[in-house]
Design a protein around this motif. Structure first.
Motif, PDB file in Angstrom:
ATOM      1  N   ALA A  75       0.817  -1.222   0.000  1.00  0.00           N
ATOM      2  CA  ALA A  75       0.000   0.000   0.000  1.00  0.00           C
ATOM      3  C   ALA A  75       0.846   1.266   0.000  1.00  0.00           C
ATOM      4  O   ALA A  75       0.449   2.297  -0.546  1.00  0.00           O
ATOM      5  CB  ALA A  75      -0.946  -0.009   1.201  1.00  0.00           C
ATOM      6  N   THR A  76       2.017   1.207   0.618  1.00  0.00           N
ATOM      7  CA  THR A  76       2.892   2.384   0.709  1.00  0.00           C
ATOM      8  C   THR A  76       3.922   2.441  -0.412  1.00  0.00           C
ATOM      9  O   THR A  76       4.726   3.377  -0.466  1.00  0.00           O
ATOM     10  CB  THR A  76       3.631   2.405   2.066  1.00  0.00           C
ATOM     11  N   GLY A  77       3.917   1.441  -1.284  1.00  0.00           N
ATOM     12  CA  GLY A  77       4.871   1.433  -2.385  1.00  0.00           C
ATOM     13  C   GLY A  77       6.270   1.047  -1.989  1.00  0.00           C
ATOM     14  O   GLY A  77       7.233   1.406  -2.686  1.00  0.00           O
ATOM     15  N   ALA A  78       6.412   0.321  -0.894  1.00  0.00           N
ATOM     16  CA  ALA A  78       7.741  -0.127  -0.470  1.00  0.00           C
ATOM     17  C   ALA A  78       8.281  -1.169  -1.445  1.00  0.00           C
ATOM     18  O   ALA A  78       7.523  -1.953  -2.023  1.00  0.00           O
ATOM     19  CB  ALA A  78       7.677  -0.703   0.939  1.00  0.00           C
ATOM     20  N   ASP A  79       9.585  -1.168  -1.614  1.00  0.00           N
ATOM     21  CA  ASP A  79      10.244  -2.149  -2.476  1.00  0.00           C
ATOM     22  C   ASP A  79      10.724  -3.363  -1.691  1.00  0.00           C
ATOM     23  O   ASP A  79      10.935  -4.436  -2.268  1.00  0.00           O
ATOM     24  CB  ASP A  79      11.459  -1.509  -3.157  1.00  0.00           C
ATOM     25  N   ALA A  80      10.930  -3.189  -0.392  1.00  0.00           N
ATOM     26  CA  ALA A  80      11.537  -4.242   0.419  1.00  0.00           C
ATOM     27  C   ALA A  80      11.000  -4.198   1.842  1.00  0.00           C
ATOM     28  O   ALA A  80      10.461  -3.170   2.287  1.00  0.00           O
ATOM     29  CB  ALA A  80      13.058  -4.087   0.426  1.00  0.00           C
ATOM     30  N   ILE A  81      11.168  -5.318   2.533  1.00  0.00           N
ATOM     31  CA  ILE A  81      10.815  -5.413   3.949  1.00  0.00           C
ATOM     32  C   ILE A  81      12.048  -5.861   4.719  1.00  0.00           C
ATOM     33  O   ILE A  81      12.667  -6.872   4.380  1.00  0.00           O
ATOM     34  CB  ILE A  81       9.660  -6.409   4.182  1.00  0.00           C
ATOM     35  N   HIS A  82      12.401  -5.101   5.744  1.00  0.00           N
ATOM     36  CA  HIS A  82      13.503  -5.479   6.643  1.00  0.00           C
ATOM     37  C   HIS A  82      12.875  -5.979   7.942  1.00  0.00           C
ATOM     38  O   HIS A  82      12.173  -5.234   8.616  1.00  0.00           O
ATOM     39  CB  HIS A  82      14.402  -4.276   6.915  1.00  0.00           C
ATOM     40  N   PRO A  83      13.132  -7.244   8.315  1.00  0.00           N
ATOM     41  CA  PRO A  83      12.474  -7.801   9.494  1.00  0.00           C
ATOM     42  C   PRO A  83      13.158  -7.507  10.822  1.00  0.00           C
ATOM     43  O   PRO A  83      12.602  -7.820  11.878  1.00  0.00           O
ATOM     44  CB  PRO A  83      12.501  -9.304   9.207  1.00  0.00           C
ATOM     45  N   GLY A  84      14.379  -6.932  10.796  1.00  0.00           N
ATOM     46  CA  GLY A  84      15.093  -6.718  12.053  1.00  0.00           C
ATOM     47  C   GLY A  84      15.447  -8.038  12.705  1.00  0.00           C
ATOM     48  O   GLY A  84      15.920  -8.965  12.042  1.00  0.00           O
ATOM     49  N   TYR A  85      15.237  -8.132  14.026  1.00  0.00           N
ATOM     50  CA  TYR A  85      15.425  -9.415  14.719  1.00  0.00           C
ATOM     51  C   TYR A  85      14.178  -9.711  15.542  1.00  0.00           C
ATOM     52  O   TYR A  85      13.397  -8.820  15.876  1.00  0.00           O
ATOM     53  CB  TYR A  85      16.696  -9.431  15.565  1.00  0.00           C
ATOM     54  N   GLY A  86      14.000 -10.984  15.887  1.00  0.00           N
ATOM     55  CA  GLY A  86      12.777 -11.372  16.587  1.00  0.00           C
ATOM     56  C   GLY A  86      11.592 -11.380  15.642  1.00  0.00           C
ATOM     57  O   GLY A  86      11.731 -11.286  14.415  1.00  0.00           O
ATOM     58  N   PHE A  87      10.396 -11.474  16.206  1.00  0.00           N
ATOM     59  CA  PHE A  87       9.160 -11.490  15.423  1.00  0.00           C
ATOM     60  C   PHE A  87       9.275 -12.448  14.233  1.00  0.00           C
ATOM     61  O   PHE A  87       9.460 -13.634  14.419  1.00  0.00           O
ATOM     62  CB  PHE A  87       8.764 -10.078  15.002  1.00  0.00           C
ATOM     63  N   LEU A  88       9.211 -11.930  12.999  1.00  0.00           N
ATOM     64  CA  LEU A  88       9.173 -12.784  11.806  1.00  0.00           C
ATOM     65  C   LEU A  88      10.525 -12.925  11.112  1.00  0.00           C
ATOM     66  O   LEU A  88      10.608 -13.458  10.010  1.00  0.00           O
ATOM     67  CB  LEU A  88       8.152 -12.222  10.817  1.00  0.00           C
ATOM     68  N   SER A  89      11.586 -12.487  11.760  1.00  0.00           N
ATOM     69  CA  SER A  89      12.888 -12.412  11.090  1.00  0.00           C
ATOM     70  C   SER A  89      13.446 -13.765  10.672  1.00  0.00           C
ATOM     71  O   SER A  89      14.212 -13.845   9.712  1.00  0.00           O
ATOM     72  CB  SER A  89      13.905 -11.697  11.983  1.00  0.00           C
ATOM     73  N   GLU A  90      13.102 -14.839  11.384  1.00  0.00           N
ATOM     74  CA  GLU A  90      13.605 -16.172  11.044  1.00  0.00           C
ATOM     75  C   GLU A  90      12.474 -17.095  10.614  1.00  0.00           C
ATOM     76  O   GLU A  90      12.577 -18.309  10.729  1.00  0.00           O
ATOM     77  CB  GLU A  90      14.363 -16.767  12.224  1.00  0.00           C
ATOM     78  N   ASN A  91      11.418 -16.508  10.084  1.00  0.00           N
ATOM     79  CA  ASN A  91      10.255 -17.268   9.628  1.00  0.00           C
ATOM     80  C   ASN A  91      10.365 -17.464   8.120  1.00  0.00           C
ATOM     81  O   ASN A  91      10.183 -16.526   7.342  1.00  0.00           O
ATOM     82  CB  ASN A  91       8.981 -16.507   9.996  1.00  0.00           C
ATOM     83  N   ALA A  92      10.672 -18.694   7.706  1.00  0.00           N
ATOM     84  CA  ALA A  92      10.859 -18.967   6.281  1.00  0.00           C
ATOM     85  C   ALA A  92       9.579 -18.709   5.490  1.00  0.00           C
ATOM     86  O   ALA A  92       9.632 -18.239   4.344  1.00  0.00           O
ATOM     87  CB  ALA A  92      11.322 -20.414   6.087  1.00  0.00           C
ATOM     88  N   GLY A  93       8.435 -19.010   6.088  1.00  0.00           N
ATOM     89  CA  GLY A  93       7.177 -18.766   5.406  1.00  0.00           C
ATOM     90  C   GLY A  93       6.953 -17.296   5.107  1.00  0.00           C
ATOM     91  O   GLY A  93       6.441 -16.924   4.044  1.00  0.00           O
ATOM     92  N   PHE A  94       7.332 -16.437   6.053  1.00  0.00           N
ATOM     93  CA  PHE A  94       7.203 -14.992   5.852  1.00  0.00           C
ATOM     94  C   PHE A  94       8.134 -14.530   4.734  1.00  0.00           C
ATOM     95  O   PHE A  94       7.729 -13.759   3.853  1.00  0.00           O
ATOM     96  CB  PHE A  94       7.525 -14.249   7.148  1.00  0.00           C
ATOM     97  N   ALA A  95       9.378 -14.970   4.765  1.00  0.00           N
ATOM     98  CA  ALA A  95      10.328 -14.587   3.717  1.00  0.00           C
ATOM     99  C   ALA A  95       9.828 -15.008   2.348  1.00  0.00           C
ATOM    100  O   ALA A  95       9.927 -14.253   1.366  1.00  0.00           O
ATOM    101  CB  ALA A  95      11.694 -15.213   3.998  1.00  0.00           C
TER     102      ALA A  95
END
Length: 301
Positions: A75-95
């Motif tokens: 919706a915001t026209g972002a090109d990429a998502i940076h997950p940082g650490y924690g939350f979804l950062s190591e979730n292969a399904g999210f990637a």
């Protein structure tokens, strides 16, 4: 040709989100923050160029909602998502979902997260690359076979969850008569926290040092390391103090540990920042522990 990145959504909050947004500003890249209603005035929200509110019963549930986060990026026209650490950062399904949406996931590929995020597949992969691993017994599906094989390694043993981390599903066993119950409890705890009851046993190195190596990979087999950190001061398997460089580590041993981490990183065709962790015994032997497929919390050290 790699597509240019002009705007990044930071799928995190707090200190790490602020760090990422600050870096994006220095690079001239626009930033988008996400937040739960109670975080509307948080520092990372005020720092970002844009902010999107996420719905959820709690802030944690909002930050774990992959669908909302990807929708916000689009919706915001972002090109990429940076997950940082924690939350979804190591979730292969999210990637995988991020890439399926036509966005760039700032981190390793989904396949590498799946490979190295599972401790058993990571150990097998490390061993195949000639990286030393501690003698171990992997799950067989039969508790009697597992217990008997584990006992043959010798004691003390460390029982560990195949999935997850943070000390959950982990226990030290010193006596054969305690092994069966320890394995049962570890499996139960692993199932409760990670939805995966698989556990394995490995030789426990007593009075060990915990050494980790910060790595950066290009996703094509190229990699560098940024030397090592000492993180042996822990409580309940959680790091308390980190120090770099590791004190009293000989030049030859340091070189072998760092070279081992590079070999693993290159073989996995790892992309972005990550950390390879080792246990170091008093006799100078070191063993692969795990790989964190994300930016490490303590990466500034």
């Amino acid at each position: 040709m790699t597509r240019p990145i002009a705007k990044v959504l930071v799928a995190n909050r707090g200190e790490i989100a602020a760090r990422i947004i600050r870096s994006l500003d220095r690079l001239g890249i626009a930033s988008v923050a996400v937040h739960h209603a109670v975080e509307a005035k948080a520092v990372h929200v005020r720092m970002a160029g844009e902010a999107v509110a996420l719905s959820g019963d709690t802030p944690v549930s909002a930050h774990l909602d992959a669908g909302q986060i990807i929708a916000a990026a689009r919706a915001t026209g972002a090109d990429a998502i940076h997950p940082g650490y924690g939350f979804l950062s190591e979730n292969a399904g999210f990637a995988r979902a991020v890439e399926a949406a036509g966005l760039v996931f700032v981190g390793p590929s989904a396949d590498v997260i799946a490979l190295m995020g599972d401790k058993i597949s990571a150990r097998n992969f490390a061993q195949a690359q000639g990286v030393p691993v501690a003698p171990s017994v992997l799950p067989t599906g039969d508790i009697d076979t597992f217990v008997n094989a584990a006992a043959n390694i010798g004691f003390p043993l460390l029982i560990k969850a195949a999935a997850g981390g943070g000390g959950k599903g982990m226990s030290i066993v010193h006596r054969p008569e305690d092994l069966r119950e320890a394995a049962r409890l570890a499996a139960s705890e692993a199932q409760r926290y990670f939805g995966d009851g698989r556990v394995y046993a490995e030789l426990y190195v007593e009075n060990p040092r915990h050494i980790e190596v910060q790595i950066l990979g290009d996703g094509k087999g190229g990699a560098i390391h940024l030397w090592e950190r000492e993180c042996s001061v822990q409580r309940r398997f959680q790091k308390i103090v980190e120090e770099a460089p590791a004190p009293n580590l000989g030049a030859d041993l340091r070189a072998r540990i760092c070279e081992s981490a590079l070999r693993l990183t290159k073989a996995a065709k790892y992309r972005n920042a990550g950390t390879v962790e080792y246990i170091l015994g008093a006799d100078g032997r070191f063993f692969f522990l795990e790989m964190n497929t994300r930016l490490q919390v303590e990466h500034p050290v």
